[in-house]
Write an enzyme that holds these catalytic residues in place. Structure first.
Site, short mmCIF file in Angstrom:
data_model
loop_
_atom_site.label_atom_id
_atom_site.label_comp_id
_atom_site.label_asym_id
_atom_site.label_seq_id
_atom_site.Cartn_x
_atom_site.Cartn_y
_atom_site.Cartn_z
N MET A 30 60.94 8.18 72.54
CA MET A 30 61.30 9.24 73.49
C MET A 30 60.33 9.20 74.67
O MET A 30 60.21 10.17 75.42
CB MET A 30 61.26 10.61 72.80
CG MET A 30 62.29 10.68 71.66
SD MET A 30 62.88 12.34 71.30
CE MET A 30 61.39 13.15 70.79
N GLY A 31 59.62 8.09 74.83
CA GLY A 31 58.75 7.91 76.00
C GLY A 31 57.43 8.64 75.89
O GLY A 31 57.01 9.08 74.82
N HIS A 34 51.88 6.32 74.04
CA HIS A 34 50.47 6.30 73.66
C HIS A 34 50.28 5.03 72.82
O HIS A 34 51.25 4.25 72.64
CB HIS A 34 50.08 7.57 72.90
CG HIS A 34 51.01 7.91 71.77
ND1 HIS A 34 51.12 7.13 70.65
CD2 HIS A 34 51.91 8.92 71.60
CE1 HIS A 34 52.00 7.65 69.82
NE2 HIS A 34 52.52 8.74 70.38
N HIS A 37 52.92 4.02 70.21
CA HIS A 37 54.11 3.30 70.72
C HIS A 37 53.77 1.85 71.04
O HIS A 37 54.54 0.94 70.75
CB HIS A 37 54.62 3.96 72.00
CG HIS A 37 55.11 5.36 71.85
ND1 HIS A 37 54.44 6.43 72.39
CD2 HIS A 37 56.20 5.86 71.24
CE1 HIS A 37 55.10 7.54 72.12
NE2 HIS A 37 56.17 7.23 71.41
N GLN A 61 68.19 16.28 68.70
CA GLN A 61 67.21 16.47 67.63
C GLN A 61 66.28 17.65 67.88
O GLN A 61 65.35 17.88 67.12
CB GLN A 61 66.43 15.18 67.35
CG GLN A 61 65.51 14.73 68.45
CD GLN A 61 64.95 13.32 68.18
OE1 GLN A 61 65.66 12.33 68.33
NE2 GLN A 61 63.69 13.25 67.78
N LYS A 149 53.88 7.55 61.12
CA LYS A 149 53.44 8.93 61.31
C LYS A 149 54.64 9.86 61.03
O LYS A 149 54.50 10.93 60.47
CB LYS A 149 52.93 9.16 62.74
CG LYS A 149 51.99 10.33 62.77
CD LYS A 149 52.11 11.36 63.84
CE LYS A 149 53.14 11.36 64.84
NZ LYS A 149 53.64 12.69 65.15
N GLN A 153 61.17 10.51 58.82
CA GLN A 153 62.13 9.88 59.74
C GLN A 153 62.38 8.42 59.32
O GLN A 153 63.52 7.95 59.33
CB GLN A 153 61.58 9.94 61.16
CG GLN A 153 62.36 9.13 62.17
CD GLN A 153 61.91 9.39 63.59
OE1 GLN A 153 62.28 10.40 64.16
NE2 GLN A 153 61.15 8.51 64.18
N SER A 185 50.12 11.31 69.04
CA SER A 185 51.44 11.92 69.20
C SER A 185 51.58 12.34 70.66
O SER A 185 50.60 12.78 71.28
CB SER A 185 51.53 13.17 68.31
OG SER A 185 52.59 14.00 68.73
O1 PAF Z 1 60.42 9.08 66.83
C1 PAF Z 1 61.02 9.29 67.91
O2 PAF Z 1 60.47 9.16 68.99
C2 PAF Z 1 62.46 9.75 67.88
O3 PAF Z 1 62.71 10.61 66.82
C3 PAF Z 1 63.47 8.58 67.89
C4 PAF Z 1 63.37 7.73 66.63
C5 PAF Z 1 63.25 7.71 69.11
C6 PAF Z 1 64.90 9.12 67.96
O4 PAF Z 1 65.08 9.90 69.10
#
Ligand code: PAF
Length: 283
Positions: A30-31, A34, A37, A61, A149, A153, A185
């Site tokens: 979701m951009g 950090h 990612h 979400q 983390k 999910q 995060s």
């Molecule tokens: O972990 C995330 O950033 C989001 O939940 C994801 C997996 C990109 C789905 O929107």
């Protein structure tokens, strides 16, 4: 590095790469990148020929009243960081193309989405499973990379990929932490300096779990009770849940054995933070 916003163009790019026999890796995000990612991008870069990072703040979400509007965004910084990490392409679609109105189709993973974060964020994992299924269709990668983390999910997406026969390997990568242990995060930017300090108790509580297990404690309630007691000593941190569950189906345990996920969520000021430790308990 290429930035693609159109779904049909994105499909063509991936089809082309696959037609050359290239291994395609996808990093859904979701951009507001950090180092967590970036570590996923590096893992994909090492294992794949062509790396696509999707950057989409997924509205489905977020529940009404959550931080969808405030969620931190910085596209030009993200593009720079992804370029530096060796990413080949960013997919950044508009929300109105991802969810063409009227939008009526969702993916529901049952049972494992009811617990832990699912209990306080009803509909959250429906939104995650839906958008990830859509991304898997638009970007039929060989591998997709997610951070541990967000352990719940990861299990929801693994289950969804298996149950719906997506031919994509779901790769889970370790949590990246600040030097004082706080899990990285995008939401850490919400923390005021005092809250930022207090939030380290979350990692300390997971270290406590590790220590208790190493000393032979096998009672999940004793371990999570001690974790909870440690967390509430920080007045700025309000635990939402502290749990020990089985790693496969995330069910509560009577006794600590096998792969156990110690997972927690807490409010710290404006931020809702999560963290976890996956521990193999051997007797
Ligand atoms: O972990 C995330 O950033 C989001 O939940 C994801 C997996 C990109 C789905 O929107």
């Amino acid at each position: 590095m290429r930035v693609v916003t159109s779904i049909s163009e994105m499909r063509k790019v991936v089809e082309e790469q696959r037609s050359y026999g290239k291994i395609v890796g996808l990093v859904p995000t979701m951009g507001f990148f950090h180092q967590g990612h970036i570590s996923l991008m590096h893992a994909a870069r090492e294992e794949c020929d062509y790396v696509v990072v999707s950057l989409f703040v997924n509205p489905t979400q977020f529940a009404p009243g959550e931080d969808l509007e405030d969620y931190p965004r910085d596209l030009s910084r993200d593009v720079e960081m992804a370029t530096e990490a060796g990413v080949d392409c960013i997919f950044h679609p508009p929300a109105e193309d991802m969810y063409m109105q009227p939008y009526l189709t969702y993916v529901m993973v049952e049972e494992i989405t009811d617990r832990l974060c699912g209990a306080s964020r009803p509909g959250h994992f429906r939104g995650v499973a839906t958008v990830v299924a859509k991304l898997f269709n638009i970007i039929p990668a060989h591998r997709a990379y997610f951070g541990l983390k967000d352990a719940q999910q990861v299990q929801v997406i693994r289950r969804m990929a298996r149950d719906l026969d997506f031919d994509i390997e779901v790769v889970a990568c370790p949590t990246v932490r600040e030097s004082d242990g706080l899990a990285m995060s995008s939401r850490n930017v919400y923390l005021e300096p005092e809250e930022r300090k207090a939030a380290t108790v979350l990692h300390r509580s997971l270290q406590l779990a590790r220590k208790l297990v190493a000393e032979g404690e096998r009672d999940p309630e004793k371990v999570t009770g001690d974790m909870h007691a440690l967390i509430v000593r920080e007045s700025l941190v309000e635990p939402e849940y502290v749990a020990a569950v089985d790693w496969d189906l995330l069910t509560p345990l009577d006794r600590l054995e096998g792969w156990v996920l110690f997972a927690l969520a807490a409010r710290v000021g404006k931020a809702r933070l999560i963290d976890n430790a996956l521990i193999e308990v051997k007797d």
